[in-house]
Scaffold this active site. Structure first.
Site, PDB file in Angstrom:
ATOM      1  N   LYS A  56       0.834  -1.195   0.000  1.00 46.02           N
ATOM      2  CA  LYS A  56       0.000   0.000   0.000  1.00 46.02           C
ATOM      3  C   LYS A  56       0.875   1.254   0.000  1.00 46.02           C
ATOM      4  O   LYS A  56       2.084   1.188   0.223  1.00 46.02           O
ATOM      5  CB  LYS A  56      -0.929  -0.009   1.217  1.00 46.02           C
ATOM      6  CG  LYS A  56      -0.217  -0.093   2.553  1.00 46.02           C
ATOM      7  CD  LYS A  56      -1.203  -0.234   3.692  1.00 46.02           C
ATOM      8  CE  LYS A  56      -0.464  -0.358   5.019  1.00 46.02           C
ATOM      9  NZ  LYS A  56      -1.408  -0.441   6.158  1.00 46.02           N
TER      10      LYS A  56
ATOM     11  N   ARG B 129     -10.060  -0.329  15.656  1.00 46.42           N
ATOM     12  CA  ARG B 129     -10.145   0.292  14.331  1.00 46.42           C
ATOM     13  C   ARG B 129     -11.097  -0.567  13.507  1.00 46.42           C
ATOM     14  O   ARG B 129     -12.272  -0.680  13.849  1.00 46.42           O
ATOM     15  CB  ARG B 129      -8.743   0.421  13.712  1.00 46.42           C
ATOM     16  CG  ARG B 129      -8.649   1.355  12.516  1.00 46.42           C
ATOM     17  CD  ARG B 129      -7.221   1.535  12.035  1.00 46.42           C
ATOM     18  NE  ARG B 129      -6.597   0.282  11.630  1.00 46.42           N
ATOM     19  CZ  ARG B 129      -5.383   0.186  11.099  1.00 46.42           C
ATOM     20  NH1 ARG B 129      -4.653   1.268  10.912  1.00 46.42           N
ATOM     21  NH2 ARG B 129      -4.883  -0.982  10.756  1.00 46.42           N
TER      22      ARG B 129
ATOM     23  N   TYR C 236      13.489  30.932   8.970  1.00 47.58           N
ATOM     24  CA  TYR C 236      12.256  31.484   9.528  1.00 47.58           C
ATOM     25  C   TYR C 236      12.264  31.440  11.054  1.00 47.58           C
ATOM     26  O   TYR C 236      12.738  30.485  11.669  1.00 47.58           O
ATOM     27  CB  TYR C 236      11.048  30.680   9.029  1.00 47.58           C
ATOM     28  CG  TYR C 236      10.732  30.856   7.569  1.00 47.58           C
ATOM     29  CD1 TYR C 236      10.387  32.104   7.051  1.00 47.58           C
ATOM     30  CD2 TYR C 236      10.761  29.767   6.712  1.00 47.58           C
ATOM     31  CE1 TYR C 236      10.086  32.254   5.702  1.00 47.58           C
ATOM     32  CE2 TYR C 236      10.451  29.907   5.365  1.00 47.58           C
ATOM     33  CZ  TYR C 236      10.115  31.155   4.871  1.00 47.58           C
ATOM     34  OH  TYR C 236       9.809  31.306   3.539  1.00 47.58           O
TER      35      TYR C 236
ATOM     36  N   MET D 162      10.196  24.963   2.840  1.00 50.80           N
ATOM     37  CA  MET D 162       9.494  24.122   1.878  1.00 50.80           C
ATOM     38  C   MET D 162      10.417  23.547   0.813  1.00 50.80           C
ATOM     39  O   MET D 162      10.305  22.374   0.438  1.00 50.80           O
ATOM     40  CB  MET D 162       8.367  24.904   1.200  1.00 50.80           C
ATOM     41  CG  MET D 162       7.538  24.064   0.237  1.00 50.80           C
ATOM     42  SD  MET D 162       6.222  24.982  -0.572  1.00 50.80           S
ATOM     43  CE  MET D 162       5.103  25.290   0.789  1.00 50.80           C
TER      44      MET D 162
END
EC number: 5.1.1.1
Length: 367
Positions: A28, A126, A255, A303
């Site tokens: 997956k 779950r 930042y 980013m």
């Protein structure tokens, strides 16, 4: 991606499994970020028994690569997705009576049979029918003419951290199996995955094991039975130096000014950031390998770029290869170390490397 290492891992895992134990390859999330087409083809060549995926879209991708392979969909299906089970010859996971009735009606309407695995909730909270009600649902499934029960399984919540509770879950599951009569002899019975295998050395009804992270060369929990198989990393994560500059002591970096240089420094700007899969948690914490040397990440990861200190690596230059995960002799940053520093787990690390990062495959063979 080192496909030769992947193939060696498969052979070692298969050699460690008893002859009766079926190999369910979990692929997956784009094969845990490794690339489903390339990985699935090697798994098919290696003769695994079954594939497991999260949803019908992933299952359809595998079906387009080969007919006849059993493909188990691990997640619940939305009603509008049910027909894909028939279209692509897939096996559904069911947890409730409503799902069984819905799928049985669909199969009858199309004069076919739908294959299912029943998931039993033994404490994960779950998917799955709660274990106290599982025997009743198992008996009910056998009355549906258009459903074929092909497997029963559960999922351990704390295989890595709570062996006592894992044993409770295992006993709950085994109790259901023991009290259920007339189970098909070919039924797949599976509870373990790479993280918590404990069914290989003692008699038990288990005849399948789900292998995910381990096949990619990352032993989730080395103390498990298969954790001792000598596997090799398949995945490595690289970038390059895009810019080098000199900055004076006391300059604030990135930042929010979370790092201040303590000395006159030489810094390198890497051409990867959190938009590529470099976690924000590595800010001021992680390191990379440049010319075999560890270089600290300075300030907040951004980013598209990450800033590192190359003051003590004077040979570093623009264009140099940088290792985020992998080997750069004599040092190595493993996916496990990278994940620990980023306060996450290897599963998330692998799945978080974004699509804009080019996948390069080495050690491949013609298919």
């Amino acid at each position: 991606m080192d496909l030769a290492a992947f193939e060696r891992n498969l052979k070692r895992i298969q050699a460690a499994l008893p002859a009766h134990m079926r190999y369910v390859a979990v692929v997956k999330a784009d094969a845990y970020g490794h690339g489903m087409p390339q990985i699935v083809r090697r798994l098919m060549q290696s003769g695994v028994d079954c594939f497991a995926v999260a949803n019908v879209s992933e299952a359809a991708d595998i079906r387009h690569m080969g007919a006849g392979w059993p493909i188990l969909v691990l997640s619940p299906l939305l009603p509008q997705e049910d027909y894909f089970l028939i279209q692509h010859d897939l096996t559904a996971t069911v947890s409730t009576l409503d799902e069984c009735e819905r799928l049985n009606s669909l199969a009858l309407a199309h004069s076919t049979i739908i294959k299912v695995h029943l998931k039993i909730d033994t404490g994960m909270g779950r998917l799955g029918v709660w274990h106290d009600s599982a025997t009743e649902l198992l008996a009910k499934i056998s009355t549906y003419p258009a459903l074929k029960l092909e497997g029963v399984y559960t999922h351990f919540s704390s295989a890595d951290s709570d062996p006592s509770f894992t044993q409770i879950q295992r006993k709950r599951f085994l109790d259901v199996i023991a009290t259920t009569t007339a189970l098909p002899p070919e039924l797949l019975i599976h509870a373990d995955n790479s993280a918590g295998i404990d069914t290989l050395s003692s008699p038990s009804p288990f005849n399948a094991v789900r292998i995910g992270l381990l096949q990619f060369g990352i032993p989730p929990y080395p103390e498990s039975a298969l954790g001792r198989v000598a596997v090799e990393p398949v995945f490595s994560f690289h970038t390059r130096i895009g810019l080098i500059k000199e900055l004076p002591a006391h300059t604030d970096i990135s930042y929010a000014r979370t790092h201040r240089l303590s000395r006159d420094s030489r810094i390198a700007i890497l051409t990867a950031g959190y938009g590529d899969g470099v976690p924000l948690k590595l800010s001021n914490q992680g390191s990379v390998l440049i010319r075999g040397q560890r270089c600290a990440i300075l300030g907040r990861v951004t980013m598209d770029q990450t800033i590192v200190d190359v003051t003590d690596c004077p040979e570093a230059k623009i264009g140099d290869h940088v290792v985020l995960i992998g080997k750069n002799a004599p040092n190595e940053i493993t996916a496990t170390e990278f994940s620990h520093t980023a306060q996450t787990i290897p599963w998330e690390t692998l799945c978080s490397v974004t699509k804009r990062v080019t996948r390069v495959y080495v050690g491949s063979r013609e298919v």
